[in-house]
Design a protein around this motif. Structure first.
Motif, mmCIF file in Angstrom:
data_model
loop_
_atom_site.group_PDB
_atom_site.id
_atom_site.type_symbol
_atom_site.label_atom_id
_atom_site.label_comp_id
_atom_site.label_asym_id
_atom_site.label_seq_id
_atom_site.Cartn_x
_atom_site.Cartn_y
_atom_site.Cartn_z
ATOM 1 N N VAL B 778 0.905 -1.244 -0.137
ATOM 2 C CA VAL B 778 0.065 0.005 -0.145
ATOM 3 C C VAL B 778 0.862 1.141 -0.045
ATOM 4 N N ASP B 779 0.370 2.156 -0.770
ATOM 5 C CA ASP B 779 1.115 3.524 -0.669
ATOM 6 C C ASP B 779 -0.017 4.398 0.333
ATOM 7 N N VAL B 780 1.106 4.965 1.440
ATOM 8 C CA VAL B 780 -0.061 5.693 2.322
ATOM 9 C C VAL B 780 0.229 7.178 2.103
ATOM 10 N N SER B 781 1.146 7.517 0.956
ATOM 11 C CA SER B 781 1.389 8.849 0.823
ATOM 12 C C SER B 781 -0.117 9.786 0.713
ATOM 13 N N ALA B 782 0.036 11.061 1.143
ATOM 14 C CA ALA B 782 -1.290 11.990 0.909
ATOM 15 C C ALA B 782 -1.778 11.735 -0.447
ATOM 16 N N GLN B 783 -1.075 11.682 -1.455
ATOM 17 C CA GLN B 783 -1.726 11.579 -2.871
ATOM 18 C C GLN B 783 -2.485 10.205 -2.939
ATOM 19 N N ALA B 784 -1.687 9.190 -2.574
ATOM 20 C CA ALA B 784 -2.202 7.851 -2.952
ATOM 21 C C ALA B 784 -3.452 7.372 -1.902
ATOM 22 N N LEU B 785 -3.505 8.154 -0.553
ATOM 23 C CA LEU B 785 -4.268 7.672 0.248
ATOM 24 C C LEU B 785 -4.684 8.939 1.108
ATOM 25 N N PRO B 786 -5.655 9.786 0.019
ATOM 26 C CA PRO B 786 -6.104 10.980 0.773
ATOM 27 C C PRO B 786 -7.077 10.835 2.010
ATOM 28 N N HIS B 787 -7.125 11.832 2.833
ATOM 29 C CA HIS B 787 -8.357 11.549 3.930
ATOM 30 C C HIS B 787 -9.446 11.186 3.421
ATOM 31 N N MET B 788 -10.113 10.128 4.113
ATOM 32 C CA MET B 788 -11.326 9.326 4.009
ATOM 33 C C MET B 788 -10.951 7.931 2.684
ATOM 34 N N ARG B 804 -7.893 5.835 6.142
ATOM 35 C CA ARG B 804 -7.434 7.170 6.447
ATOM 36 C C ARG B 804 -8.565 7.933 7.042
ATOM 37 N N VAL B 805 -8.714 7.911 8.126
ATOM 38 C CA VAL B 805 -9.735 8.706 8.952
ATOM 39 C C VAL B 805 -9.363 9.083 10.311
ATOM 40 N N SER B 806 -10.014 10.005 10.755
ATOM 41 C CA SER B 806 -9.550 10.929 11.933
ATOM 42 C C SER B 806 -10.881 11.136 12.754
ATOM 43 N N PHE B 807 -10.769 10.980 14.210
ATOM 44 C CA PHE B 807 -11.489 11.638 15.199
ATOM 45 C C PHE B 807 -10.774 12.282 15.843
ATOM 46 N N GLY B 809 -8.861 15.076 14.217
ATOM 47 C CA GLY B 809 -8.502 16.341 13.571
ATOM 48 C C GLY B 809 -7.321 16.371 13.349
ATOM 49 N N GLU B 810 -6.371 15.194 13.447
ATOM 50 C CA GLU B 810 -4.973 15.270 12.910
ATOM 51 C C GLU B 810 -4.924 14.116 11.775
ATOM 52 N N LEU B 811 -3.850 14.241 11.064
ATOM 53 C CA LEU B 811 -3.379 13.227 10.130
ATOM 54 C C LEU B 811 -3.829 11.859 10.796
ATOM 55 N N GLY B 812 -4.623 11.083 10.335
ATOM 56 C CA GLY B 812 -4.939 9.908 11.189
ATOM 57 C C GLY B 812 -5.024 8.506 10.353
ATOM 58 N N PHE B 813 -4.773 7.429 10.906
ATOM 59 C CA PHE B 813 -5.269 6.114 10.141
ATOM 60 C C PHE B 813 -5.863 5.164 11.363
ATOM 61 N N GLU B 814 -6.781 4.436 10.752
ATOM 62 C CA GLU B 814 -7.235 3.438 11.701
ATOM 63 C C GLU B 814 -7.074 1.835 10.862
ATOM 64 N N ILE B 815 -6.314 1.146 11.663
ATOM 65 C CA ILE B 815 -5.822 0.118 11.026
ATOM 66 C C ILE B 815 -6.476 -1.022 11.601
ATOM 67 N N GLU B 988 -10.014 25.164 9.490
ATOM 68 C CA GLU B 988 -9.687 25.011 8.230
ATOM 69 C C GLU B 988 -9.329 23.589 7.827
ATOM 70 N N GLY B 989 -9.215 22.765 8.819
ATOM 71 C CA GLY B 989 -8.857 21.398 8.507
ATOM 72 C C GLY B 989 -7.549 21.093 7.775
ATOM 73 N N ALA B 990 -6.463 21.816 7.868
ATOM 74 C CA ALA B 990 -5.232 21.891 7.196
ATOM 75 C C ALA B 990 -4.693 20.631 7.601
ATOM 76 N N LYS B 991 -4.686 20.383 9.336
ATOM 77 C CA LYS B 991 -4.070 19.175 9.749
ATOM 78 C C LYS B 991 -4.384 17.949 9.206
ATOM 79 N N LEU B 992 -5.877 17.750 9.307
ATOM 80 C CA LEU B 992 -6.691 16.540 8.830
ATOM 81 C C LEU B 992 -6.281 16.232 7.366
#
Lengths: 98, 994
Positions: B778-788, B804-807, B809-815, B988-992
């Motif tokens: 898997v490619d977990v880069s922001a481009q390959a795996l964007p938010h949601m 790639r989800v967040s509860f 507000g930070e960059l987050g993953f649920e594995i 603004e959700g920049a971190k997300l």
């Protein structure tokens, strides 16, 4: 504890079942066509029968299937059980024990 | 032994003497005695003080109906049982018992003074006194009433014993092993039926055990009992349960039986259960519960030394105990004559037989005459003498409605019989009807509601021969056959007569201290008062006077009260009605009901695969439903606030790891899976691409938020739906309901996968760097795996579903990984995170982090009356969808009213002040109650990251109030708060999206 005849699994104790409320209340196919009163009637209006009541049960800790039953609310005796979608069966008047 | 132990007879083992203790004094007894018979053998009648007036009381009965002799019995301080009836306590060596409701001693009881005030504490005194002054309630009335209320004392330590539980099925359950029950069980067993026979007593046989006259098939009654029991014991299809009370009759022939296993044993084995609760489902039930002798109601009828006639016979013939030396007999039934004759034969002087009836005929009366016993017809009792023990009886003569004093006769014991009341308790519990039988002056079973039959004296069939025939016929019927068994019986036939109500008194007055209910201290005067005050319904009189409401449930009192009431109201007895018989027939211990469900087994506990790791890290857990969830991970001496502050800052600055395994997870699969979700959730799903997820909201048909969660599309026909932790089961049931009963046209399969996946949330700016080295494919880069975004791949070689989800507000993953690998993957991620400052965080930090972002928690921000729009989520609704569950309700005009409660943020002026969750909100300060409440605080925390407190609240028209000052009224004063947006952090959700 009631002994309930699951049409799929046979007689099981009440503990295995979840009550599902009055049976044969179909969700309107086009809810938008109902006025507020009609919609409220669908949502909230239920009979409070003294006597034979058609109701839903789910064999929650068994096959997990919904089915319908006719229960006499004055005695708690089940007079018939039948599958979801089937018509309410006619009863012979004898009734009697479950 | 003592003068009260008969020279011979009884079923006690005279070869062995054992010692027991009562109120600190040591007495001798024989094996086979009950505590009651052993005390009587030692001449002790005074065994208790009454509940209300603290009057001295003795034994009234010999069986389970005993109202007076309630005792506390103990082996050690953890094994103290209060309120046992001395008549049912079997003697064992070293048994320790004490009387109750007296202070300091039985013979001198301070509260005995209540008797002097009895005219002020009659029926309903609770409702008439203690009304004023109001302030006296807390300081005076309540403590005094609490001191006086209740019987006995509770043990002070946890119960160390085990209680067993067993389910059983049988063809025929027979309750009661007297003549009728034994013959019924025998007939049913002979027909091949699986039979369970239970009896509350230590020995089966019922009244046959104290019957020395009757012959059955040439055997004495007790020899016949032994032969039948031997036969039944040899039958593998028969289960015999002695010391087992059928206490409750539940629907569909489901009966509760309480079996006492060690109460009678001097030194129970430590691994032996103390009691066993049987839950029996019987195809057919035969009730053979017998009948209970009715006391007579006359002034002073509660002195020690006054007891039921049949009890006196039982004490003599079964336990070899004489109840006194000089006995006066008062009776309305022939059976007391047999007792008088038996006592006479044992050397007891019978002072008089005072018969309420005008005429007496039959063999027993003739025998009494022949024995030289004085018989007085048309008798009544107008008083008794004595203080701690009866010393005399004042007889009256009845002539028409006139009562004249006759004479006073010295005696040390009075035995009485008002006839017999059939024990219809279980029949009535089974919702069978009762009918009044005028000839028996008794209620007997009428139409049944279950597959049950009553036999013998509990249905008004008296006499041994008649009971045996009735039991045989009915037992065979219950087994679906007929029986050819017959019995040859020699017995004395007795007429069925009796007296109900209060014995006539001079001037037609109720008389003083004529007790109807011994256990609750209810007299005829109390009942008369209730009637004068306008109570006519038997149910009301019962509650007002408390007649029949004690632990004996009126076994000896209900019929007399009913008849007294009927006479006072000038109505026939059946017109007065009848109170309801309820379970339990006799008291059942909590231990028996609890069974194995105590301590660790009280309730199932759900633990995640990562639980033990969290425990080893010192996590503090909280209960969420049945789940144990790590709440926070304190380090050193941190309290919760310090730990949460540290955890939150770490997540926002570096990276945190959180166990989200308890989330509900449902896989929705099938060609119509998207259509199904489209109809169910408020959102659009048809346009969700494979590899994407979306925040979904589920409403009920009434339009209110029911659950929420992330829904991912793994394939065209496969969705991974998450639910709230608490909503997992109900959402699954909700889905099944629609699928099975409304939309059976859809081809969809639902599978709960909550337990199958561990969910590890990895949140924070460093999350990707922590995760990257562990995953393959898997490619977990922001481009390959964007938010949601959602992707399947491997982590540490383990298959995973990566969201790639967040509860937070930070960059987050649920594995998501199979639960068996949850711990291993967790530890690998934790190790990988070490260089990045990873911290484990718990549910408390999760709550703070999500509140900083204004993310709701269903059940906290919502309460079953909030629409998606109320909580600011109308953006999620698929506006073009023709229908979804709740859509029609959301179209109602009231759902769009401007003053609906809406979710907003709150800020306090004082940054340190954290509002109380649940606190109410008003729009102006200084209001007096009742205030106009416009909302309440739903979530409130200190935010270490922001440096001030934050709160979420629902407020009427809240979104239009942003910027306004509102007030939270607290006992310490109004707290001003400013209404804000719900998003406190990174709006603004920049971190997300980082």
């Amino acid at each position: 504890m009631l002994l309930i005849q699951c049409p799929y699994c046979g007689p099981r104790p009440e503990l295995e079942f979840a009550y599902g409320g009055q049976a044969h209340i179909a969700r309107p196919l086009k809810p938008a066509d109902l006025n507020d009163d009609e919609w409220a009637a669908f949502l909230y209006m239920r009979v409070n029968t003294k006597g034979v009541h058609a109701e839903r049960w789910r064999h929650a800790r068994g096959c997990n299937r919904f089915f319908n039953a006719l229960r006499d609310t004055t005695t708690d005796h089940f007079l018939a059980v039948y599958k979801t979608g089937e018509a309410r069966p006619a009863l012979n008047t004898a009734g009697g024990h479950s | 032994m003592t003068q009260f132990r008969a020279a011979k007879g009884g079923r006690i083992d005279r070869s062995s003497a054992i010692e027991f203790e009562f109120d600190g004094q040591t007495y001798k007894a024989h094996p086979g005695d009950t505590l009651a018979s052993a005390l009587l053998a030692n001449g002790v009648h005074l065994v208790g003080r009454s509940f209300k007036y603290h009057r001295p009381r003795g034994l009234l009965a010999a069986g389970a109906e005993e109202p007076n002799a309630l005792v506390g019995v103990w082996r050690d301080s953890a094994r103290y049982t209060p309120n046992l009836r001395a008549t049912t306590v079997e003697i064992y060596p070293g048994l320790k018992a004490e009387s109750q409701n007296r202070s300091p001693s039985l013979k001198f009881d301070r509260a005995g003074i209540n008797g002097l005030f009895s005219r002020f504490i009659g029926a309903g005194f609770y409702y008439k006194t203690f009304m004023w002054p109001k302030t006296a309630w807390k300081s005076l009335y309540e403590p005094t009433i609490r001191e006086a209320a209740g019987l006995g004392r509770a043990p002070t330590q946890a119960d160390p014993d085990r209680y067993s539980n067993r389910h059983a099925h049988c063809d025929v359950l027979v309750v009661g092993a007297g003549a009728a029950g034994l013959s019924a069980a025998r007939a049913a067993a002979a027909a091949g039926a699986r039979v369970i026979l239970c009896d509350e007593q230590a020995e089966m046989g019922g009244s046959l055990l104290s019957d020395v006259h009757t012959r059955i098939n040439g055997l004495t009654a007790s020899a016949w009992v032994a032969s039948v029991l031997q036969e039944l014991k040899a039958n593998p299809r028969v289960t015999l349960l002695a010391r087992t009370t059928a206490f409750g009759y539940f629907p569909h022939n489901h009966l509760g039986l309480n079996e006492k296993l060690t109460e009678h044993v001097a030194a129970p084995k430590p691994d032996q259960p103390r009691e066993r609760l049987w839950q029996v489902r019987a195809a057919e039930v035969v009730l053979a519960m017998g009948a209970i002798e009715r006391p007579l109601v006359f002034p002073g009828n509660d002195l020690p030394g006054i007891l039921l006639a049949d009890a006196a016979r039982t004490y003599l013939q079964r336990y070899g105990v004489k109840v006194g030396s000089v006995v006066a007999v008062v009776t309305a039934h022939d059976s007391a004559y047999q007792t008088a004759l038996d006592l006479h034969a044992a050397g007891v002087k019978i002072a008089v037989i005072a018969d309420t009836r005008a005429e007496v005929s039959g063999d027993l009366a003739a025998q009494a005459w022949a024995a030289g016993i004085r018989i007085q017809h048309n008798s009544t009792v107008i008083g008794t003498r004595g203080k701690l023990r009866v010393t005399g009886i004042d007889l009256g003569q009845v002539s028409g409605s006139n009562v004249q004093p006759l004479e006073s006769i010295a005696c040390d014991t009075i035995i009485m019989s008002g006839g017999w009341t059939p024990s219809v308790h279980l029949h009535s519990q089974s919702r069978g009807k009762l009918v009044w039988d005028e000839s028996l002056s008794a209620y007997i079973p009428g139409q049944t509601a279950e597959r049950t039959r009553s036999v013998g004296s509990c249905r008004g069939i008296f006499g041994i021969a008649a009971s045996l025939a009735d039991g045989t016929k009915t037992g065979a019927e219950a087994a679906g056959t007929t029986s050819s068994i017959t019995y040859e019986v020699e017995e004395t036939r007795l007429a069925n007569t009796g007296f109900i109500g209060a014995l006539p008194q001079p001037g037609g007055k109720p008389g003083d201290k004529a007790f109807v209910d011994w256990q609750n201290d209810v007299t005829t005067k109390d009942l008369a008062l209730a009637m004068r005050e306008g109570f006519e319904s038997v149910e009301h009189v019962k509650r007002y006077t408390t007649n029949g409401m004690a632990t004996d449930q009126g076994k000896t009192s209900n019929m007399n009260a009913l008849a007294f009431l009927a006479a006072g109201l000038d109505k026939p007895i059946p017109a007065v009605g009848l109170t309801t018989f309820r379970m339990p027939y006799t008291p059942v211990t909590f231990g028996s009901f609890a069974g194995y469900s105590r301590g660790e087994l009280f309730d199932p506990v759900r633990r995640t695969a990562i639980h033990d790791w969290a425990q080893a890290q010192g996590a503090v857990f909280e209960d969420v439903g049945a789940w144990k969830r790590a709440r926070y991970f304190p380090r050193g001496n941190e309290d919760m606030h310090a730990a949460v502050d540290r955890e939150c800052v770490a997540v926002r600055q570096n990276c945190g790891i959180f166990d989200a395994s308890t989330l509900g997870k449902i896989e929705v699969v099938g060609p119509d899976a998207a259509t199904f979700l489209e109809r169910l959730y408020v959102n659009s799903w048809a346009n969700l691409k494979v590899g994407q997820s979306r925040y979904g909201i589920l409403c009920r048909e009434d339009g209110f938020v029911y659950d929420d969660g992330i829904i991912a599309r793994l394939a065209e026909d496969r969705f991974h739906v998450t639910t709230t932790t608490g909503g997992a089961a109900r959402v699954y049931a909700f889905m099944e309901d629609y699928l099975q009963t409304e939309w059976s046209d859809l081809s969809v399969w639902l599978t709960s996968i909550s337990e199958q996946y561990s969910v590890i949330a990895l949140q924070g700016p460093a999350a990707r760097r922590v995760l990257e080295p562990l995953v393959t494919g898997v490619d977990v880069s922001a481009q390959a795996l964007p938010h949601m975004g959602v992707v399947s791949g491997f982590i540490c070689g383990i298959p995973m579903r990566l969201f790639r989800v967040s509860f937070t507000g930070e960059l987050g993953f649920e594995i998501n990984v199979p639960s068996d690998y949850g711990r291993a993957v967790w530890e690998a991620i934790y190790a990988s995170g070490q260089p990045h400052g990873i911290v484990p965080y718990g549910t408390e930090s999760m709550h703070v982090l999500r509140a900083e972002k204004g993310y709701i928690i269903v059940g906290q921000e919502t309460d079953g009356t909030m629409t998606p729009d109320d909580v600011g989520l109308s953006w999620a609704i698929g506006k073009t969808k023709p229908d979804f569950v709740g859509k029609r309700s959301l179209a109602r005009s009231s759902m769009h009213a401007k003053d609906r409660k809406q979710l907003v943020g709150l800020r306090t002026q004082d940054p340190k002040l954290v509002l109380e969750e649940g606190a109410q909100i008003v729009d102006s300060p200084g209001q007096k109650a009742p205030m106009r409440l416009i909302g309440h605080v739903t979530s409130s925390y200190h935010s270490a990251v922001l440096g001030h407190s934050i709160a979420l609240a629902v407020v009427r028209g809240g979104r239009a109030r942003v910027g306004q000052t509102l007030y939270v009224p607290m006992p310490t004063g109004d707290i001003p708060v400013i209404v804000t947006s719900t998003v406190f952090y990174d709006s603004e959700g920049a971190k997300l999206h980082g």
